[in-house]
Write a protein that holds these residues in place. Structure first.
Motif, short mmCIF file in Angstrom:
data_model
loop_
_atom_site.label_atom_id
_atom_site.label_comp_id
_atom_site.label_asym_id
_atom_site.label_seq_id
_atom_site.Cartn_x
_atom_site.Cartn_y
_atom_site.Cartn_z
N ASP A 34 -76.85 17.15 21.99
CA ASP A 34 -78.69 15.77 21.48
C ASP A 34 -78.93 15.00 22.99
OD1 ASP A 34 -78.83 17.49 19.36
OD2 ASP A 34 -79.17 15.90 17.95
N ASP A 35 -79.95 14.62 23.13
CA ASP A 35 -79.77 13.79 23.98
C ASP A 35 -80.26 12.22 23.74
OD1 ASP A 35 -81.05 11.61 25.67
OD2 ASP A 35 -82.96 12.85 25.98
N PRO A 36 -79.10 11.69 23.85
CA PRO A 36 -78.96 10.27 23.23
C PRO A 36 -79.60 9.04 23.96
CG PRO A 36 -76.89 10.27 25.08
CD PRO A 36 -78.40 11.41 24.83
N SER A 37 -80.23 9.16 24.24
CA SER A 37 -81.02 7.73 24.78
C SER A 37 -82.14 7.72 23.02
CB SER A 37 -82.59 8.72 25.63
OG SER A 37 -83.46 9.02 24.98
N PRO A 38 -82.48 6.59 23.16
CA PRO A 38 -82.86 5.61 22.29
C PRO A 38 -84.56 6.28 22.24
CG PRO A 38 -82.74 4.01 23.54
CD PRO A 38 -82.39 5.39 24.63
N ALA A 39 -85.14 6.90 22.95
CA ALA A 39 -86.72 7.41 22.99
C ALA A 39 -86.85 9.16 22.31
CB ALA A 39 -87.52 8.36 24.29
N ALA A 40 -85.09 9.78 22.12
CA ALA A 40 -84.66 10.94 21.76
C ALA A 40 -84.43 10.38 20.15
CB ALA A 40 -83.65 11.90 22.82
N VAL A 41 -83.29 9.70 20.24
CA VAL A 41 -83.04 9.49 18.31
C VAL A 41 -84.15 8.91 18.19
CG1 VAL A 41 -81.62 7.48 17.44
CG2 VAL A 41 -80.72 8.82 19.41
N GLU A 42 -85.43 8.20 18.24
CA GLU A 42 -86.98 7.96 17.71
C GLU A 42 -87.80 9.46 17.38
OE1 GLU A 42 -89.72 6.04 15.20
OE2 GLU A 42 -88.38 4.71 16.21
N ARG A 43 -87.88 10.17 17.96
CA ARG A 43 -88.19 11.51 18.45
C ARG A 43 -87.76 12.11 17.16
NH1 ARG A 43 -89.06 11.11 23.66
NH2 ARG A 43 -87.50 12.63 23.32
N GLN A 44 -86.48 11.83 16.97
CA GLN A 44 -85.44 13.17 16.48
C GLN A 44 -85.26 12.39 15.03
OE1 GLN A 44 -84.21 16.42 16.59
NE2 GLN A 44 -82.64 16.35 15.40
N TYR A 45 -85.10 11.50 14.71
CA TYR A 45 -85.15 10.51 13.68
C TYR A 45 -85.51 9.92 12.79
CZ TYR A 45 -80.24 12.74 14.58
OH TYR A 45 -79.57 13.84 14.62
N GLY A 46 -86.44 9.79 13.87
CA GLY A 46 -87.88 9.18 12.90
C GLY A 46 -88.56 8.96 11.91
N PRO A 47 -89.22 10.28 12.50
CA PRO A 47 -89.82 11.09 11.06
C PRO A 47 -89.63 11.12 9.75
CG PRO A 47 -90.01 12.44 13.25
CD PRO A 47 -89.49 11.40 13.40
N SER A 48 -87.83 11.18 9.47
CA SER A 48 -87.07 11.13 8.71
C SER A 48 -86.94 9.71 7.98
CB SER A 48 -85.28 11.96 9.10
OG SER A 48 -86.13 13.32 8.79
N VAL A 49 -86.73 8.70 9.10
CA VAL A 49 -86.99 7.47 8.43
C VAL A 49 -88.07 7.22 7.49
CG1 VAL A 49 -86.57 5.13 9.02
CG2 VAL A 49 -85.00 7.07 9.93
N ASP A 50 -89.50 7.40 8.07
CA ASP A 50 -90.47 6.97 7.73
C ASP A 50 -90.75 7.74 5.87
OD1 ASP A 50 -90.94 5.76 10.33
OD2 ASP A 50 -92.20 7.22 10.75
N GLY A 51 -90.49 9.32 6.55
CA GLY A 51 -90.76 10.32 5.53
C GLY A 51 -91.27 11.27 5.14
N THR A 52 -91.64 11.56 6.65
CA THR A 52 -92.34 12.73 7.08
C THR A 52 -91.67 14.03 6.85
OG1 THR A 52 -92.46 11.79 9.40
CG2 THR A 52 -94.71 11.01 7.79
N ASP A 53 -90.63 13.78 7.37
CA ASP A 53 -89.75 15.09 7.34
C ASP A 53 -88.87 14.75 6.48
OD1 ASP A 53 -87.07 16.62 8.14
OD2 ASP A 53 -87.94 16.33 10.15
N PRO A 54 -88.63 16.47 5.36
CA PRO A 54 -88.05 16.15 4.13
C PRO A 54 -86.36 16.27 4.11
CG PRO A 54 -88.99 18.62 5.07
CD PRO A 54 -89.79 17.40 6.34
N THR A 55 -86.44 16.06 5.90
CA THR A 55 -84.83 15.85 5.90
C THR A 55 -83.97 14.61 5.20
OG1 THR A 55 -84.64 17.76 7.80
CG2 THR A 55 -82.61 16.56 7.56
N ALA A 56 -83.20 15.05 4.36
CA ALA A 56 -82.72 13.03 4.46
C ALA A 56 -81.18 13.19 5.16
CB ALA A 56 -82.33 12.97 2.66
N VAL A 57 -81.47 11.78 5.90
CA VAL A 57 -80.46 11.17 6.67
C VAL A 57 -79.46 10.61 6.29
CG1 VAL A 57 -79.77 10.88 9.51
CG2 VAL A 57 -81.79 12.46 8.69
N TYR A 58 -78.44 10.55 6.36
CA TYR A 58 -77.77 9.41 5.58
C TYR A 58 -76.64 9.32 6.62
CZ TYR A 58 -79.49 11.56 1.51
OH TYR A 58 -80.48 11.24 0.55
N LEU A 59 -75.65 7.66 6.38
CA LEU A 59 -75.00 7.29 7.63
C LEU A 59 -73.61 7.37 6.20
CD1 LEU A 59 -75.49 4.23 9.10
CD2 LEU A 59 -75.75 6.53 10.62
N GLY A 60 -72.92 8.38 6.54
CA GLY A 60 -71.38 7.87 5.39
C GLY A 60 -70.62 6.74 6.15
#
Length: 180
Positions: A34-60
């Motif tokens: 995965d691209d570790p750039s801030p823009a790529a992380v926003e594209r990949q994980y932003g929708p889950s944080v916003d609740g628009t992607d059903p994937t639940a993402v957690y930190l251990g």
């Protein structure tokens, strides 16, 4: 041989710089292409944080410190993944899956990954009461990953060829299964 105590905390935007660092960490980058750039992380994980992607993402989190990331999703929400996995093994109705990484190098090899996986499976079953299975395909060469799955309680379920996460890898995968 118990596992260490791990909490799951929902990923937040404030965690994105940490996630960028983890994705750039050599062992993580080897298996998570995965691209570790801030823009790529926003594209990949932003929708889950916003609740628009059903994937639940957690930190251990262990002893107050985040060390890894885990995603929990239903195969029904990922039709391409469902179709691909169905070509090598039965995917029971309602099945879930997880993806995970241990981003902090010092957190590897001490059971934290397995504990995070076990916590994610328990959370997935709690959040999806109809799910009876969690199927996790892993590249055959990623031995540390499938050992963590087994330590977390998974059993070998199938093997076959899947498109690898990193294009440098062969397609050989093993699938592990957790059942409720």
């Amino acid at each position: 041989m118990g596992l260490p105590a791990v909490e799951l905390r929902p990923l937040r935007r404030a965690d994105f710089p940490l996630l960028c660092r983890w994705l750039a960490e050599p062992l993580v980058a080897r298996w998570w292409d995965d691209d570790p750039s801030p823009a790529a992380v926003e594209r990949q994980y932003g929708p889950s944080v916003d609740g628009t992607d059903p994937t639940a993402v957690y930190l251990g989190v262990h002893e107050g410190q985040p060390f890894g990331l885990v995603q929990v999703y239903a195969f029904a929400d990922e039709p391409e993944s469902l179709a691909e996995l169905s070509a090598i093994c039965p995917v029971p109705a309602g099945a879930l899956s997880i993806d995970y990484l241990v981003g902090e190098p010092e957190a590897r090899g001490c059971g934290l990954g397995a504990a995070m996986i076990a916590a994610a499976v328990a959370r997935g079953f709690a959040d999806h009461p109809g799910a009876q299975d969690v199927l996790v395909p892993v590249a055959l060469g990623n031995e540390g990953s499938w050992r963590a799955l087994r330590r977390a309680g998974a059993r070998w379920y199938a093997a076959g060829e899947l498109v690898p996460d990193n294009p440098v890898d062969p397609p050989d995968h093993v699938v592990h299964r957790f059942t409720r």
